[in-house]
Scaffold this active site. Structure first.
Site, PDB file in Angstrom:
ATOM      1  CG  ASP A  24      -1.711   1.163   1.478  1.00 59.37           C
ATOM      2  OD1 ASP A  24      -2.417   1.566   0.535  1.00 59.37           O
ATOM      3  OD2 ASP A  24      -1.688   1.719   2.594  1.00 59.37           O
ATOM      4  CG  ASP A  26      -2.158   7.598   0.520  1.00 58.68           C
ATOM      5  OD1 ASP A  26      -1.553   8.655   0.755  1.00 58.68           O
ATOM      6  OD2 ASP A  26      -2.684   7.340  -0.578  1.00 58.68           O
ATOM      7  CG  ASP A 195      -2.506   2.048   6.448  1.00 55.45           C
ATOM      8  OD1 ASP A 195      -2.744   1.751   5.259  1.00 55.45           O
ATOM      9  OD2 ASP A 195      -2.753   3.160   6.939  1.00 55.45           O
TER      10      ASP A 195
END
Length: 259
Positions: A24, A26, A195
């Site tokens: 990922d 961000d 996250d």
């Protein structure tokens, strides 16, 4: 399909790697989520954003719908959004070292993002330099001029356009699965780091999942019994991946859950 397949569907196999690192962007490569930051400071604010994230995490809404609602609350011209992000978003303290080490051992890094590619490219060029940023494969959503507007860079002028028709807007599992389904003698070891709620579709697809400490992905993994290990920054990821690539540690041994 051979292990040297470099077709558009499996570009990360072009150099015959033994390991591939999907990640990922961000809140994982960066210390802040650029979309959350824009929503909190330029859009409808953190309270509504957090409520939307919770509804996705517990299966009450699709990520796509919640995310569109977030971004639609931002009317700031796109070029001004980029300027704001360049001033406020910071890189994970361990990512540069991880990035250069991965290049040395021929481990492709593939960024799978629920965000927008022009934002990611601008931030990576700022952090790493344009040449290094351009070397990374990014699979993400795009940005388009909103109907009735003439430019991205006018008030209310831009909107997200999604990568696919899934409820995620970008179902990251679809990018990983062709690699995961390769015959055992051709298949690299696959890692993923993430996250939050945009990572739910990818969580079960790789050999070892790194879930960021204190974030929503851990809640999902524990609820769904998905093996994982936590990390605070890429310094920890680098140490674990080094041990695995050197044979000191297996992916099963590394999946110790919440730490």
């Amino acid at each position: 399909m051979g292990s040297n397949d470099s077709s558009p569907s499996l570009p990360a196999l072009a150099t015959n790697p033994k390991f591939i690192f999907f990640t990922d962007f961000d809140g994982t490569i960066t210390q802040q989520d650029s979309n959350d930051f824009m929503t909190d400071t330029l859009g409808f604010g953190p309270a509504l954003r957090k409520k939307g994230n919770e509804s996705v995490l517990f299966g009450h809404r699709d990520f796509r719908d919640s995310f569109s609602e977030m971004l639609d609350s931002i009317s700031t011209p796109f070029d001004q959004c980029i300027e704001t992000l360049l001033k406020n978003i910071t890189l994970d303290p361990g990512f540069k070292e991880f990035f250069h080490w991965a290049k040395e051992i021929n481990m492709p890094i593939v960024i799978l993002s629920g965000g927008m590619e022009p934002v990611i490219r601008a931030l990576l060029a700022h952090f790493l330099g344009k040449e290094e940023a351009d070397s990374l494969q990014i699979v993400s959503n795009q940005v388009a001029v909103r109907p009735g507007k003439k430019s991205l860079n006018e008030e209310g002028g831009w909107m997200i356009t999604y990568h696919d028709d899934s409820g995620f807007g970008h179902d990251k599992s679809l990018e990983i699965r062709p690699y995961a389904n390769l015959p055992a003698d051709q298949r690299p070891v696959l890692f993923y780091a993430g996250d939050g709620v945009s990572d739910l579709s990818a969580a079960k697809e790789t050999d070892l999942l790194f879930a960021k400490a204190g974030k929503d992905l851990i809640t999902y993994c524990e609820k769904e019994n998905v093996p994982f290990t936590t990390f605070h920054d890429f310094t920890e990821i680098l140490a674990v991946v080094k041990d695995i690539t050197s044979g000191k540690l297996s992916v099963k041994e590394a999946a110790v859950g919440r730490k």
